[in-house]
Design a protein around this motif. Structure first.
Motif, PDB file in Angstrom:
ATOM      1  N   LEU A  33       0.827  -1.212   0.000  1.00 19.44           N
ATOM      2  CA  LEU A  33       0.000   0.000   0.000  1.00 19.44           C
ATOM      3  C   LEU A  33       0.862   1.263   0.000  1.00 19.44           C
ATOM      4  N   ALA A  34       1.965   1.228   0.723  1.00 20.71           N
ATOM      5  CA  ALA A  34       2.873   2.378   0.726  1.00 20.71           C
ATOM      6  C   ALA A  34       3.445   2.597  -0.674  1.00 20.71           C
ATOM      7  N   GLU A  36       2.013   1.720  -3.497  1.00 13.24           N
ATOM      8  CA  GLU A  36       0.903   2.253  -4.308  1.00 13.24           C
ATOM      9  C   GLU A  36       0.708   3.744  -4.039  1.00 13.24           C
ATOM     10  N   SER A  37       0.825   4.134  -2.780  1.00 10.05           N
ATOM     11  CA  SER A  37       0.631   5.550  -2.450  1.00 10.05           C
ATOM     12  C   SER A  37       1.723   6.411  -3.075  1.00 10.05           C
ATOM     13  N   ARG A  38       2.948   5.894  -3.133  1.00  4.78           N
ATOM     14  CA  ARG A  38       4.027   6.642  -3.789  1.00  4.78           C
ATOM     15  C   ARG A  38       3.757   6.788  -5.279  1.00  4.78           C
ATOM     16  N   LEU A  40       0.974   7.195  -6.667  1.00  7.90           N
ATOM     17  CA  LEU A  40      -0.109   8.150  -6.926  1.00  7.90           C
ATOM     18  C   LEU A  40       0.394   9.540  -7.301  1.00  7.90           C
ATOM     19  N   LYS A  41       1.610   9.881  -6.911  1.00  6.67           N
ATOM     20  CA  LYS A  41       2.097  11.240  -7.186  1.00  6.67           C
ATOM     21  C   LYS A  41       2.234  11.502  -8.681  1.00  6.67           C
ATOM     22  N   GLU A  52      -5.158  12.202  -7.645  1.00 12.97           N
ATOM     23  CA  GLU A  52      -4.350  11.731  -6.512  1.00 12.97           C
ATOM     24  C   GLU A  52      -5.094  11.945  -5.199  1.00 12.97           C
ATOM     25  N   ALA A  56      -6.093   8.862  -2.853  1.00 14.64           N
ATOM     26  CA  ALA A  56      -5.495   8.835  -1.508  1.00 14.64           C
ATOM     27  C   ALA A  56      -6.584   8.823  -0.442  1.00 14.64           C
ATOM     28  N   MET A  59      -8.279   5.366  -0.412  1.00 19.19           N
ATOM     29  CA  MET A  59      -7.404   4.348   0.171  1.00 19.19           C
ATOM     30  C   MET A  59      -7.374   4.474   1.688  1.00 19.19           C
ATOM     31  N   LEU A  60      -7.182   5.689   2.178  1.00 19.86           N
ATOM     32  CA  LEU A  60      -7.101   5.891   3.625  1.00 19.86           C
ATOM     33  C   LEU A  60      -8.434   5.621   4.318  1.00 19.86           C
ATOM     34  N   TYR A  63      -8.887   1.866   4.376  1.00 26.20           N
ATOM     35  CA  TYR A  63      -7.952   1.256   5.319  1.00 26.20           C
ATOM     36  C   TYR A  63      -8.406   1.494   6.755  1.00 26.20           C
TER      37      TYR A  63
END
Length: 124
Positions: A33-34, A36-38, A40-41, A52, A56, A59-60, A63
């Protein structure tokens, strides 16, 4: 009685091993997940910051909902068992305060109560 203690010790080791394996799997999911979050930028660098932001947020929210639901479920389960767990205090000739394991038992019980409070339980 020694074989019973051995069987309990084995069962405890097996449970610890299974839980450790599940927590390792959860850690791998956190890393995924981390990553994937990177990734998104790229939307922002391509002029689509709104995408984004939306991804984001979703996702949050998902989660937090999933992990919050899990923690609430586990907290409820163990809070419901506190009275039974409390009755598991070791006894020594009918005098629990003199049992060699007495202090360790209450230290562990207090630790569980503290963790349940951290999980948001008000009943502990």
């Amino acid at each position: 009685m020694d074989s019973n203690n051995h069987a309990i010790g084995e069962a405890e080791r097996d449970a610890r091993t299974r839980i450790t394996r599940h927590l390792q799997d959860l850690h791998r999911l956190h890393l995924a997940l981390a990553e994937e979050s990177r990734a998104l930028k790229r939307f922002t660098t391509e002029g689509q910051a709104g995408v984004e932001i939306a991804l984001a947020t979703e996702m949050l929210e998902q989660y937090l909902g999933a992990s919050g639901g899990f923690v609430e479920n586990m907290r409820g389960r163990f809070e419901a068992r506190l009275a039974l767990l409390r009755r598991g205090e070791p006894a020594f000739g009918g005098r629990p305060g003199q049992a060699p394991e007495h202090g360790g038992f209450w230290l562990a019980f207090s630790r569980l109560c503290a963790v349940l409070r951290r999980c948001g339980g008000g009943a502990v």
